[in-house]
Design a protein around this motif. Structure first.
Motif, PDB file in Angstrom:
ATOM      1  N   LEU A 137      38.804  16.027   1.076  1.00  0.00           N
ATOM      2  CA  LEU A 137      39.251  14.103   0.365  1.00  0.00           C
ATOM      3  C   LEU A 137      38.333  12.803   0.796  1.00  0.00           C
ATOM      4  O   LEU A 137      37.185  13.329  -0.044  1.00  0.00           O
ATOM      5  N   THR A 138      39.406  11.824   0.234  1.00  0.00           N
ATOM      6  CA  THR A 138      38.068  10.767  -0.957  1.00  0.00           C
ATOM      7  C   THR A 138      38.163   9.727   0.541  1.00  0.00           C
ATOM      8  O   THR A 138      40.258   9.326   0.407  1.00  0.00           O
ATOM      9  N   ILE A 139      37.453   8.635   0.318  1.00  0.00           N
ATOM     10  CA  ILE A 139      37.947   7.502   1.253  1.00  0.00           C
ATOM     11  C   ILE A 139      37.535   6.541   0.210  1.00  0.00           C
ATOM     12  O   ILE A 139      36.854   6.188  -0.384  1.00  0.00           O
ATOM     13  N   ASP A 140      38.385   5.850   1.354  1.00  0.00           N
ATOM     14  CA  ASP A 140      38.371   3.615   0.685  1.00  0.00           C
ATOM     15  C   ASP A 140      36.883   3.341   0.324  1.00  0.00           C
ATOM     16  O   ASP A 140      37.076   1.948   0.738  1.00  0.00           O
ATOM     17  N   VAL A 141      35.794   3.934   1.227  1.00  0.00           N
ATOM     18  CA  VAL A 141      34.144   2.822   1.469  1.00  0.00           C
ATOM     19  C   VAL A 141      33.297   3.848   1.086  1.00  0.00           C
ATOM     20  O   VAL A 141      34.000   5.027   1.063  1.00  0.00           O
ATOM     21  N   GLY A 142      32.239   2.560   0.471  1.00  0.00           N
ATOM     22  CA  GLY A 142      30.690   3.443  -0.271  1.00  0.00           C
ATOM     23  C   GLY A 142      30.060   2.409  -0.055  1.00  0.00           C
ATOM     24  O   GLY A 142      29.570   1.912   1.246  1.00  0.00           O
ATOM     25  N   THR A 143      29.267   2.967  -0.636  1.00  0.00           N
ATOM     26  CA  THR A 143      28.017   2.635  -1.022  1.00  0.00           C
ATOM     27  C   THR A 143      28.220   0.566   0.185  1.00  0.00           C
ATOM     28  O   THR A 143      26.909   0.247   0.747  1.00  0.00           O
ATOM     29  N   ALA A 144      28.738   0.292  -0.849  1.00  0.00           N
ATOM     30  CA  ALA A 144      29.178  -1.635  -1.228  1.00  0.00           C
ATOM     31  C   ALA A 144      29.875  -1.970   1.082  1.00  0.00           C
ATOM     32  O   ALA A 144      29.605  -2.969   1.528  1.00  0.00           O
ATOM     33  N   ASN A 145      30.080  -1.166   1.527  1.00  0.00           N
ATOM     34  CA  ASN A 145      30.159  -1.215   2.635  1.00  0.00           C
ATOM     35  C   ASN A 145      28.817  -0.319   3.385  1.00  0.00           C
ATOM     36  O   ASN A 145      29.414  -0.122   5.491  1.00  0.00           O
ATOM     37  N   GLY A 146      28.156   0.223   3.118  1.00  0.00           N
ATOM     38  CA  GLY A 146      26.789   0.775   4.071  1.00  0.00           C
ATOM     39  C   GLY A 146      27.115   2.734   4.058  1.00  0.00           C
ATOM     40  O   GLY A 146      26.359   2.776   5.373  1.00  0.00           O
TER      41      GLY A 146
END
Length: 288
Positions: A137-146
């Motif tokens: 699945l895909t979530i809405d956080v990435g490297t910008a969120n740590g």
């Protein structure tokens, strides 16, 4: 001559009616008595004329009154239908709000319980392919969120969902524990058992949506009643999954030769089919 006679008869009839009306008018003022002959004649004529006129007029009046009532009923019915539609919409919105509130309450409870042990990043599930429903699945956080690859992902109640696979600035792909190609699997142990046997959990190839637990080492002559219903958790033997995350519950034990427990079927604790909110977690103090 005939026209003269006809006109004369008409005048006589009209004159007679006028005389009767005069006589009746003179006697109508007297009450408490029987009607005189002229009164009775006039009353009978009025009754006959009124009956002929009243019946069709009353039917026509009733017909138009019925049309008015029917139109009013139609308008009221349309208004009730609209109110019912609004009510159903409000019920759906209320159910959604209650479900979201329950999820947020569960997340808050898990956050407060583990805030000193885990670093938690809340996320929302924004993508899931039907053809890979049990895989990713895909979530809405990435490297910008740590978020970094190989960080654990858990459900709102803290039960294990999977691990972060690939990351972009503002989204990440999560490989689920039910995926049959998770790699080396998840190192786990049966916490409730007094032996606490270790094993590796992988996605089941025969029971989609469930998990296979392959025990490490031999568990000889252990009754299945001591394992079925027991909780399986992460062992912490690795860099991805912190220790103690609930994976699921054993539903069946598979035995080999000499009554040796070889493997088990595990039902995931996370509601994998209904994931909307998750946490990306890592142990406090570990490098992101």
């Amino acid at each position: 001559m005939s026209r003269y006679l006809t006109s004369r008869r008409l005048f006589l009839i009209l004159g007679s009616l006028i005389v009767l009306m005069i006589i009746a008018g003179l006697t109508l003022s007297q009450t408490g008595r029987r009607a005189t002959f002229p009164e009775r004649v006039l009353m009978d004529i009025q009754s006959a004329v009124s009956g002929v006129v009243y019946r069709p007029v009353s039917k026509l009046t009733g017909f138009f009154a019925g049309l008015t009532d029917l139109r009013q009923m139609y308008e009221e019915n349309a208004a009730l239908k609209q109110e019912m539609e609004n009510y159903q919409a409000l019920r759906a919105e209320l159910a959604d709000a209650q479900a979201e509130n329950q999820r947020l309450q569960t997340m808050l409870h898990f956050y407060r319980k583990t805030v000193n042990q885990l670093h938690e990043i809340p996320a929302v599930v924004v993508g899931r392919e039907p053809s890979q429903w049990n895989s990713s699945l895909t979530i809405d956080v990435g490297t910008a969120n740590g978020v970094q690859p190989n960080m654990a992902v858990v459900a709102p109640d803290g039960s294990l969902v999977g691990r972060v696979d690939t990351v972009s600035s503002h989204s990440a792909r999560v490989v689920l524990i039910t995926d049959t190609e998770l790699g080396d699997g998840v190192s786990a142990l049966v916490e409730a058992s007094h032996m606490q046997p270790f094993g590796v959990v992988t996605g089941s190839t025969t029971n989609p949506g469930e998990l296979d637990l392959d025990f490490l080492g031999q568990i000889i002559q252990l009754p299945s009643s001591q394992l079925v219903g027991d909780e399986v958790v992460t062992s912490g033997l690795g860099d991805v999954f912190p220790r103690g995350l609930v994976i699921g519950t054993i539903t069946k034990v598979v035995y080999g030769a000499h009554n040796t427990a070889k493997s088990a079927i595990v039902q995931p604790s996370a509601q994998m089919d209904f994931l909307q909110d998750v946490f990306v977690v890592r142990e406090q103090g570990s490098s992101p």
